[in-house]
Design an enzyme around this catalytic site. Structure first.
Site, PDB file in Angstrom:
ATOM      1  N   LYS A  11       2.752   5.658   9.330  1.00 33.72           N
ATOM      2  CA  LYS A  11       2.407   6.228  10.636  1.00 33.72           C
ATOM      3  C   LYS A  11       3.641   6.541  11.477  1.00 33.72           C
ATOM      4  O   LYS A  11       4.566   5.727  11.541  1.00 33.72           O
ATOM      5  CB  LYS A  11       1.479   5.241  11.357  1.00 33.72           C
ATOM      6  CG  LYS A  11       1.025   5.652  12.725  1.00 33.72           C
ATOM      7  CD  LYS A  11       0.406   7.032  12.775  1.00 33.72           C
ATOM      8  CE  LYS A  11      -0.713   7.243  11.778  1.00 33.72           C
ATOM      9  NZ  LYS A  11      -1.072   8.676  11.603  1.00 33.72           N
ATOM     10  N   ASP A  64       1.633   4.976   3.525  1.00 29.48           N
ATOM     11  CA  ASP A  64       0.793   6.081   3.030  1.00 29.48           C
ATOM     12  C   ASP A  64       1.307   6.626   1.708  1.00 29.48           C
ATOM     13  O   ASP A  64       0.542   7.173   0.924  1.00 29.48           O
ATOM     14  CB  ASP A  64       0.719   7.195   4.078  1.00 29.48           C
ATOM     15  CG  ASP A  64      -0.165   6.752   5.224  1.00 29.48           C
ATOM     16  OD1 ASP A  64       0.325   6.053   6.127  1.00 29.48           O
ATOM     17  OD2 ASP A  64      -1.375   7.049   5.184  1.00 29.48           O
TER      18      ASP A  64
HETATM   19  O1  MRU Z   1      -3.412   8.577  10.228  1.00 29.64           O
HETATM   20  P1  MRU Z   1      -3.927   7.291   9.665  1.00 29.64           P
HETATM   21  O2  MRU Z   1      -4.645   6.441  10.663  1.00 29.64           O
HETATM   22  O3  MRU Z   1      -4.741   7.517   8.406  1.00 29.64           O
HETATM   23  O4  MRU Z   1      -2.605   6.503   9.235  1.00 29.64           O
HETATM   24  C1  MRU Z   1      -2.732   5.229   8.678  1.00 29.64           C
HETATM   25  C2  MRU Z   1      -1.440   4.575   8.390  1.00 29.64           C
HETATM   26  O5  MRU Z   1      -0.379   5.120   8.603  1.00 29.64           O
HETATM   27  C3  MRU Z   1      -1.500   3.236   7.725  1.00 29.64           C
HETATM   28  O6  MRU Z   1      -0.409   2.437   8.105  1.00 29.64           O
HETATM   29  C4  MRU Z   1      -1.475   3.405   6.198  1.00 29.64           C
HETATM   30  O7  MRU Z   1      -2.409   4.368   5.797  1.00 29.64           O
HETATM   31  C5  MRU Z   1      -1.752   2.134   5.491  1.00 29.64           C
HETATM   32  S1  MRU Z   1      -3.418   1.598   5.723  1.00 29.64           S
HETATM   33  C6  MRU Z   1      -3.647   0.193   4.811  1.00 29.64           C
END
Ligand code: MRU
Length: 320
Positions: A220, A209
Site C-alpha cells: 500500500k 501485494d
Molecule cells: O488496495 P488494497 O486495500 O487492496 O491494498 C491492500 C494492501 O496493500 C495490503 O497490505 C496487501 O494486499 C496485503 S493484505 C494481506
C-alpha cells in the site's frame, strides 16, 4: 465475532462489502465473473490474498470461460495473488474444488505465518502497522495483522496508521482490532515518525501485494516511507505474506505494475470534496520498498532474514 469476508454459496459468492465498514456489515452477492471483477475493482473485496480467493470463485461462476479469465485479470493489476489464482484455476480439473482449495490453503498459510511471526514479537510490543492485512484482506486470520493476532497473548498493542487515501487502517484494521479486543491506537500516517522518534513503537509489520525475485516489496502507498523511518530509528521492519504473493518472474520492484486509482479518492471521500475543481491529482495505490530496508519476510514456510535474490530463490526451490 469471526470476520468472514468471503462466503461461497455454491451458486453465488457473498462478499462482505468493505466499502461500507465500519458503519455497516452488509454482504454483496455476486453471481457472475463480471460481478466478481466489478467487486474487486470497486474495493468491495480487497487485500491481495482475498482478491485471489474471490477471483478463483469468479472463475467458477464464469464456468471457466475465456471471458471470465479476461474480465477478472483486468480488475486490478498489482496484487500477484490475483494472477496466481487465475493460473491455478486454468490448470484445474474441477474448478469448484480448486477454488475451495485456494481458499483453505490461504487460511492455513495465514495461520502458519501467524505462528512463525509471533515468535519474532517481543512481550508487550507496540506494533505499528499499515493498511489492512487482517481477516478482511485474506481467507481469514490475516498476514501482518494475523501475526499480531497470533501474538495476542504477549500483551501486544497495535498502532494503526489510517492509510490515506482509502483509509483501510482507520476503517478496517481499527474495526478488526476492536472486534478482536486487541488494544489499538489509531494515528494519521504523518504521525509515525513522531511516535518512532519518541520511542513509542517497537517494530513495524506490513503485508505485501507482490514481492519481486530480489525481495523488493510492493505494498500500500505509504509503506516505503515507513520502512525508511524504521531504518532511521533502528526498528525491525517485517513483511508478512504467503508464497502466493511472491513473483519470481519479476526481477526487481521497478518492474511491478502499480495501479493508479481514481482522483476522487484524493480530492475527497465518500461524496465530500475538499480539493478545488481543476486541480491535477496523482493516486498511485502502491509503492515499492527496496529489499535492503526489510528486516525479514515472514511466509508460511520460513522467516527469511535480510531477503535478497539468493535467499528467495532458496526459499522457492527448497522451501527453507
Ligand atoms: O488496495 P488494497 O486495500 O487492496 O491494498 C491492500 C494492501 O496493500 C495490503 O497490505 C496487501 O494486499 C496485503 S493484505 C494481506
Amino acid at each position: 465475532m469471526t470476520v468472514e469476508p468471503i462466503r461461497w454459496k455454491g451458486d453465488a459468492l457473498e462478499l462482505l462489502d468493505q466499502r461500507e465498514l465500519p458503519e455497516r456489515t452488509v454482504y454483496l452477492s455476486c453471481r457472475t465473473a463480471q460481478e466478481v471483477a466489478d467487486a474487486i475493482r470497486s474495493m468491495v473485496v480487497r487485500g491481495a490474498p482475498a482478491i485471489g480467493c474471490a477471483a478463483a470463485f469468479g472463475v467458477v461462476l464464469g464456468k471457466g470461460s475465456r471471458e471470465s479469465y479476461d474480465v477478472l485479470a483486468r480488475s486490478r493489476p498489482t496484487a500477484i495473488n490475483l494472477f496466481w489464482a487465475l493460473e491455478r484455476m486454468k490448470k484445474a480439473a474441477n474448478l469448484e474444488a480448486e477454488a475451495k482449495a485456494i481458499f483453505e490453503e490461504d487460511l492455513a498459510a495465514n495461520r502458519a505465518i501467524g505462528r512463525l511471526g509471533a515468535e519474532l514479537i517481543p512481550q508487550g510490543a507496540r506494533i505499528l502497522t499499515y493498511c489492512n492485512t487482517g481477516a478482511l484482506a485474506t481467507a481469514g486470520h490475516g498476514t501482518a495483522l494475523g501475526v499480531v493476532r497470533s501474538a495476542k497473548a504477549k500483551n501486544v498493542s497495535v498502532i494503526a496508521c489510517e492509510t490515506r487515501p482509502y483509509l483501510q487502517g482507520a476503517r478496517l484494521t481499527a474495526w478488526e482490532c476492536v472486534q478482536e479486543g486487541i488494544p489499538c491506537t489509531l494515528v494519521t500516517d504523518n504521525m509515525a515518525g513522531y511516535l518512532m522518534s519518541r520511542g513509542e513503537a517497537d517494530l513495524v509489520i506490513v503485508g505485501a501485494d507482490r514481492i519481486a525475485a530480489n525481495g523488493d516489496v510492493a505494498n500500500k502507498i505509504g509503506t516505503y516511507p515507513l520502512a525508511v523511518l524504521a531504518r532511521r530509528h533502528a526498528l525491525p521492519f517485517y513483511v508478512a505474506a504467503p508464497l502466493s504473493t511472491f513473483d519470481a518472474k519479476i526481477a526487481d520492484g521497478s518492474k511491478i505494475p502499480i495501479e493508479e486509482r481514481p482522483p476522487e479518492e484524493v480530492t475527497g471521500y465518500r461524496g465530500t470534496r475538499w480539493a478545488p475543481q481543476g486541480i491535477s491529482v496523482r493516486n498511485p495505490a502502491f509503492d515499492v520498498t527496496p529489499a535492503e530496508l526489510v528486516t525479514a519476510i515472514i511466509c508460511e514456510k520460513a522467516v527469511v532474514r535480510d531477503p535478497d535474490r539468493a535467499r528467495l530463490q532458496a526459499l522457492m526451490s527448497t522451501g527453507v
